[in-house]
Design an enzyme around this catalytic site. Sequence first.
Site, PDB file in Angstrom:
ATOM      1  NE  ARG A 146      32.736 -12.480 -17.255  1.00  0.00           N
ATOM      2  CZ  ARG A 146      33.062 -11.951 -16.102  1.00  0.00           C
ATOM      3  NH1 ARG A 146      34.087 -11.115 -16.030  1.00  0.00           N
ATOM      4  NH2 ARG A 146      32.389 -12.225 -15.017  1.00  0.00           N
ATOM      5  CE  LYS A 201      14.341  -4.159 -10.868  1.00  0.00           C
ATOM      6  NZ  LYS A 201      13.392  -4.389  -9.889  1.00  0.00           N
ATOM      7  CG  HIS A 245       9.734  -5.538 -16.480  1.00  0.00           C
ATOM      8  ND1 HIS A 245      10.560  -5.583 -15.395  1.00  0.00           N
ATOM      9  CD2 HIS A 245       8.657  -6.291 -16.179  1.00  0.00           C
ATOM     10  CE1 HIS A 245       9.998  -6.348 -14.471  1.00  0.00           C
ATOM     11  NE2 HIS A 245       8.839  -6.786 -14.913  1.00  0.00           N
ATOM     12  CD  GLU A 295       6.824 -11.247  -6.542  1.00  0.00           C
ATOM     13  OE1 GLU A 295       6.974 -11.897  -7.580  1.00  0.00           O
ATOM     14  OE2 GLU A 295       7.740 -10.671  -5.946  1.00  0.00           O
ATOM     15  CG  ASP A 333      13.089  -6.684  -6.511  1.00  0.00           C
ATOM     16  OD1 ASP A 333      13.673  -6.532  -7.588  1.00  0.00           O
ATOM     17  OD2 ASP A 333      12.249  -7.587  -6.322  1.00  0.00           O
ATOM     18  CG  HIS A 388       8.896  -2.527 -10.820  1.00  0.00           C
ATOM     19  ND1 HIS A 388       9.554  -2.234 -11.991  1.00  0.00           N
ATOM     20  CD2 HIS A 388       9.478  -3.648 -10.345  1.00  0.00           C
ATOM     21  CE1 HIS A 388      10.482  -3.145 -12.221  1.00  0.00           C
ATOM     22  NE2 HIS A 388      10.467  -4.010 -11.228  1.00  0.00           N
ATOM     23  CE  LYS A 431      11.387 -11.946  -4.017  1.00  0.00           C
ATOM     24  NZ  LYS A 431      10.630 -12.298  -5.224  1.00  0.00           N
TER      25      LYS A 431
HETATM   26  P1  NDP Z   1      23.614 -12.150 -15.209  1.00  0.00           P
HETATM   27  O1  NDP Z   1      24.733 -12.135 -14.239  1.00  0.00           O
HETATM   28  O2  NDP Z   1      22.774 -13.385 -15.331  1.00  0.00           O
HETATM   29  O3  NDP Z   1      24.163 -11.827 -16.685  1.00  0.00           O
HETATM   30  C1  NDP Z   1      25.146 -10.897 -16.946  1.00  0.00           C
HETATM   31  C2  NDP Z   1      26.007 -11.407 -18.094  1.00  0.00           C
HETATM   32  O4  NDP Z   1      27.030 -10.431 -18.322  1.00  0.00           O
HETATM   33  C3  NDP Z   1      26.714 -12.722 -17.765  1.00  0.00           C
HETATM   34  O5  NDP Z   1      26.670 -13.593 -18.856  1.00  0.00           O
HETATM   35  C4  NDP Z   1      28.117 -12.259 -17.460  1.00  0.00           C
HETATM   36  O6  NDP Z   1      29.114 -13.239 -17.673  1.00  0.00           O
HETATM   37  C5  NDP Z   1      28.261 -11.129 -18.433  1.00  0.00           C
HETATM   38  N1  NDP Z   1      29.394 -10.269 -18.109  1.00  0.00           N
HETATM   39  C6  NDP Z   1      29.775  -9.839 -16.885  1.00  0.00           C
HETATM   40  N2  NDP Z   1      30.893  -9.098 -16.988  1.00  0.00           N
HETATM   41  C7  NDP Z   1      31.207  -9.058 -18.308  1.00  0.00           C
HETATM   42  C8  NDP Z   1      32.263  -8.468 -19.042  1.00  0.00           C
HETATM   43  N3  NDP Z   1      33.223  -7.753 -18.456  1.00  0.00           N
HETATM   44  N4  NDP Z   1      32.287  -8.643 -20.371  1.00  0.00           N
HETATM   45  C9  NDP Z   1      31.341  -9.377 -20.988  1.00  0.00           C
HETATM   46  N5  NDP Z   1      30.332  -9.964 -20.344  1.00  0.00           N
HETATM   47  C10 NDP Z   1      30.259  -9.800 -19.016  1.00  0.00           C
HETATM   48  O7  NDP Z   1      22.689 -10.896 -14.853  1.00  0.00           O
HETATM   49  P2  NDP Z   1      21.154 -10.673 -15.251  1.00  0.00           P
HETATM   50  O8  NDP Z   1      20.956 -11.089 -16.643  1.00  0.00           O
HETATM   51  O9  NDP Z   1      20.298 -11.283 -14.207  1.00  0.00           O
HETATM   52  O10 NDP Z   1      20.989  -9.100 -15.068  1.00  0.00           O
HETATM   53  C11 NDP Z   1      21.474  -8.168 -16.002  1.00  0.00           C
HETATM   54  C12 NDP Z   1      20.864  -6.807 -15.693  1.00  0.00           C
HETATM   55  O11 NDP Z   1      19.451  -6.888 -15.839  1.00  0.00           O
HETATM   56  C13 NDP Z   1      21.090  -6.326 -14.251  1.00  0.00           C
HETATM   57  O12 NDP Z   1      21.200  -4.933 -14.245  1.00  0.00           O
HETATM   58  C14 NDP Z   1      19.808  -6.736 -13.546  1.00  0.00           C
HETATM   59  O13 NDP Z   1      19.532  -5.943 -12.410  1.00  0.00           O
HETATM   60  C15 NDP Z   1      18.796  -6.466 -14.651  1.00  0.00           C
HETATM   61  N6  NDP Z   1      17.556  -7.221 -14.505  1.00  0.00           N
HETATM   62  C16 NDP Z   1      17.574  -8.581 -14.434  1.00  0.00           C
HETATM   63  C17 NDP Z   1      16.393  -9.280 -14.324  1.00  0.00           C
HETATM   64  C18 NDP Z   1      16.378 -10.753 -14.263  1.00  0.00           C
HETATM   65  O14 NDP Z   1      15.301 -11.333 -14.063  1.00  0.00           O
HETATM   66  N7  NDP Z   1      17.525 -11.453 -14.460  1.00  0.00           N
HETATM   67  C19 NDP Z   1      15.091  -8.578 -14.245  1.00  0.00           C
HETATM   68  C20 NDP Z   1      15.184  -7.141 -14.386  1.00  0.00           C
HETATM   69  C21 NDP Z   1      16.374  -6.508 -14.493  1.00  0.00           C
HETATM   70  P3  NDP Z   1      29.585 -14.127 -16.408  1.00  0.00           P
HETATM   71  O15 NDP Z   1      28.472 -15.088 -16.142  1.00  0.00           O
HETATM   72  O16 NDP Z   1      30.835 -14.794 -16.895  1.00  0.00           O
HETATM   73  O17 NDP Z   1      29.835 -13.213 -15.263  1.00  0.00           O
END
Ligand code: NDP
Length: 455
Positions: free
Chosen positions: A45, A135, A165, A203, A222, A227, A326
Amino acid sequence: MADQTTALLILGASGDLTRRLLLPGLGTLLREEPGRPVRVLGADRVELSQEDWQSKVRDSLAEAEVPDAVAAPVVSGAAYHQTDLLERDQLQALLAEVEAPVVLYFALPPAVTVKVCALLEEIGVPEGTRLALEKPFGDSLESARALNRQLLRVVPEGDIYRIDHFLGVNTILNLIGLRFANRLLQPIWSAEHIERVEISYDETLALEGRAGYYDHAGALMDMIQSHLLEILAFFAMEAPATMHAEEIRGLKAQALRATQLWQHDPVAASKRARYAAGELEGRSIPDYAAEEGVDPERSTETLAQLTVQLDNARWAGVPFVLRSGKALGVAAKQVVVVFKAPAHVPDGLTDTSEPDRLILELKPGSVGLELSMNAEGDPFDLEQKSLHAELGKPRMLPYGEILGAILDGNPLLTIRGDEAEELWRIVEPVLTAWRAGEVPLEEYPAGSAGPDGWA
Ligand code: NDP
């Protein structure tokens, strides 16, 4: 490798996972397998120009040292679609624009993923669409079951890729080669010879600003729920005849079905603790409860230990101790196999009290075998000697391995629906006991080895 160009459509393309793990992983994949036909599409978005998205893709490929000639067509084919994925019409328009076959990669907050899946059920997806889900897969057994049912109304099980992963980590896959590709270990891989197994992921990192996520998850959910139980499944499964995904996943699921809490008692099987202020690698670490964004009332654990048993003929009676935490003084990311003492040590040799051990280090990868032998100096004494092998550097990042397999339509490195449910079935009684206060939340200073008495 697939010949047909596949669209990798990342939902949540502006998020942390995409930036830190998916695009860098893709970079290493394209460096190692440059002929892969893939279109890298992003949807989020957040407002982002085509140039911004293309430069994110370009930077990740450059970081991975993908040759320019390989990177250029991937970058020019990359496209970004600003979309509110919870708006039915916008989601439908997005799907209509993308040419099949497509992998929909959910890099979205878990609650948003669930809602988007519900919309996909109404809208429908093109035949052959693959869904890749991050996850956590649900937050309880019931929600995992509901999500599985929901997904199956969108695509068949064979097109659902539940990501962990760790399955792309070469040292973990190496358990298969280590166990089944030599004559030495296979015959002794059972309760008859093995006393205890420890799977640890300790960690030195503390919270590092991740309270928003971590304070709701904690170490058990977590790390262990996903994992470490997956590592256990690789460790304990029966011998596969082939590396076919269904064979391996079926054997892992079978091992997980046999997995029960130690003594079938969530209180006896688990420990939890939270770090307090301390010194770590020359830095002062604040009390976890005082970290920004932490709600101390949530009693989130930063160190968890879970002991399980496998109620089957191979493993009956062997404790498998899974532990992760941690802000610990020493990083220990390893699987340690402790062997039973030999049936008889010749009279006249001074017995050693140390058991023989096999140690698989996950990061960086190595295998060590510590065996009792005659001591140097006094041949009638015994001492521990170590055989050691370094494992080669992985060819690509874990997310590269996983994305490659998904693009090939191979679910080997992902989790099947029944496996995902078993993972929750195992830990849910522990979470219930913890919420009821039946297991005390202990404390350890940051930089220590954990609470007294745990080792
Ligand atoms: P983030 O919140 O950083 O990213 C999610 C993205 O989705 C944001 O850019 C958010 O926008 C966008 N978003 C949310 N709602 C909508 C919508 N309705 N339409 C379009 N876009 C939308 O999360 P992560 O990247 O950290 O995590 C994503 C997934 O990956 C989760 O399930 C997490 O558990 C998993 N994960 C993450 C890890 C990590 O290290 N980050 C590691 C392993 C798994 P906005 O910012 O505006 O809300």
